[in-house]
Design a protein around this motif. Sequence first.
Motif, PDB file in Angstrom:
ATOM      1  N   LEU A 151      28.000   6.662  34.161  1.00 36.90           N
ATOM      2  CA  LEU A 151      27.487   5.670  33.217  1.00 36.90           C
ATOM      3  C   LEU A 151      27.768   4.245  33.682  1.00 36.90           C
ATOM      4  O   LEU A 151      27.018   3.322  33.342  1.00 36.90           O
ATOM      5  N   GLN A 152      28.814   4.066  34.467  1.00 33.39           N
ATOM      6  CA  GLN A 152      29.096   2.740  35.000  1.00 33.39           C
ATOM      7  C   GLN A 152      28.011   2.317  35.990  1.00 33.39           C
ATOM      8  O   GLN A 152      27.599   1.148  36.018  1.00 33.39           O
ATOM      9  N   LYS A 204      25.165  -0.897  35.309  1.00 35.55           N
ATOM     10  CA  LYS A 204      24.910  -2.023  36.204  1.00 35.55           C
ATOM     11  C   LYS A 204      23.425  -2.381  36.247  1.00 35.55           C
ATOM     12  O   LYS A 204      23.068  -3.527  36.547  1.00 35.55           O
ATOM     13  N   ILE A 205      22.571  -1.418  35.924  1.00 35.69           N
ATOM     14  CA  ILE A 205      21.128  -1.646  35.979  1.00 35.69           C
ATOM     15  C   ILE A 205      20.570  -1.995  34.612  1.00 35.69           C
ATOM     16  O   ILE A 205      19.686  -2.839  34.484  1.00 35.69           O
ATOM     17  N   SER A 243      29.242   9.642  21.923  1.00 33.21           N
ATOM     18  CA  SER A 243      30.252   9.425  22.959  1.00 33.21           C
ATOM     19  C   SER A 243      29.679   8.647  24.134  1.00 33.21           C
ATOM     20  O   SER A 243      30.313   7.709  24.657  1.00 33.21           O
ATOM     21  N   VAL A 244      28.451   8.988  24.553  1.00 33.61           N
ATOM     22  CA  VAL A 244      27.813   8.253  25.648  1.00 33.61           C
ATOM     23  C   VAL A 244      27.539   6.808  25.236  1.00 33.61           C
ATOM     24  O   VAL A 244      27.731   5.862  26.013  1.00 33.61           O
ATOM     25  N   LEU A 245      27.103   6.620  23.999  1.00 32.16           N
ATOM     26  CA  LEU A 245      26.848   5.262  23.521  1.00 32.16           C
ATOM     27  C   LEU A 245      28.126   4.428  23.509  1.00 32.16           C
ATOM     28  O   LEU A 245      28.107   3.249  23.869  1.00 32.16           O
ATOM     29  N   ARG A 246      29.233   5.022  23.107  1.00 32.48           N
ATOM     30  CA  ARG A 246      30.498   4.278  23.069  1.00 32.48           C
ATOM     31  C   ARG A 246      30.937   3.871  24.469  1.00 32.48           C
ATOM     32  O   ARG A 246      31.472   2.779  24.679  1.00 32.48           O
ATOM     33  N   LEU A 264      31.239  -0.598  28.475  1.00 29.87           N
ATOM     34  CA  LEU A 264      30.874  -1.120  29.789  1.00 29.87           C
ATOM     35  C   LEU A 264      30.025  -2.382  29.702  1.00 29.87           C
ATOM     36  O   LEU A 264      29.556  -2.870  30.726  1.00 29.87           O
ATOM     37  N   GLY A 265      29.812  -2.892  28.485  1.00 26.66           N
ATOM     38  CA  GLY A 265      29.132  -4.169  28.328  1.00 26.66           C
ATOM     39  C   GLY A 265      27.692  -4.100  27.890  1.00 26.66           C
ATOM     40  O   GLY A 265      27.015  -5.134  27.827  1.00 26.66           O
TER      41      GLY A 265
END
Length: 321
Positions: free
Chosen positions: A172-173, A177-178, A215-218, A223-224
């Motif tokens: 996810l990081q 970035k994209i 969980s993915v949304l959090r 990550l910004g």
Amino acid sequence: MYRQRRFKQQTQPEELNRWLVSYADYMTLMFALFVVLYALSLLKQDEFTALTDSITKVFEKAPRGEANFEHLSLTPIAVNSQLATANAAAATLIAPEAALTNTAPLSDIRQQYLGAPLNTIEQDLRTALSDLIDQGVTKLVEDDDWLVIELNSALLFASGSATATSSARTVLQEISKIINPINNFLRVRGYTDNIPIRNELFSSNWELSVARATSVLRVLESLGTAPQRMAIEGFGEYYPTADNATASGRAENRKVAIAISRFGYQSAAPAFTEQNDVLEQQLQQVTQADGSIQVVPLPGGGIRITTRRDNPDAVTERQDP
């Protein structure tokens, strides 16, 4: 002796108006050209962009080094989606009222502002996730309005769990970035297979799919990624993309998808800030003379800011013209 008759040759007048035929054809073509240009000028920006994107996809060449045609998204689901879109467009031309009843909402996206082009985002994601795409644990599927990143649940969570693993944060990081620099809306969608789950944490597959999407949304938020761009959708076992009768099909149906909309989020805060600055300047101009402010309601609605106190009832007694 034959008498020779002399036939008087009559000279036919020369046709001097033949140029009118070519001129009329030329004017007809020019009229048709300007009619087409006028029709194109009436197209909405989002419709014109969708048209150009569709034409670009048709003539887009395959990237070098790829042996498959996965980037074309020619799966049965994508083909059916495109056929349904074409049928809906044809029905709109025939019966607009009937076509509107069959169209699905765009995940409640009400701001119709175009975001970053999906083709550019797809190319960046394919470069960043090339290893995962080659291994088959990640897919990129694009339709008319969405670019969907499908992540296998085994890559993100343990079996029966909704807690993201360290590998999930790493993946996810790279995605963040994209998607962080753009303003496109995001929908995090959770899916499961059809095997029932019932434990102390989740009583159904629906709850498991929503918990994994949350969980993915959090993680994306940490990550910004802007939270006002994101929303959660849980589909459970009811929208499978593979056959749940096989183990490989069930593994493919257990996934979390990050859908990127072609529409983008635009905050209205700068407009309100500018308006507040103008009001503040007006208030400062009023208070410089007297030091006091009087707000008087107008009969037709609205207010009037003044420092005059000689006749406070003059405004309220005035009638509308």
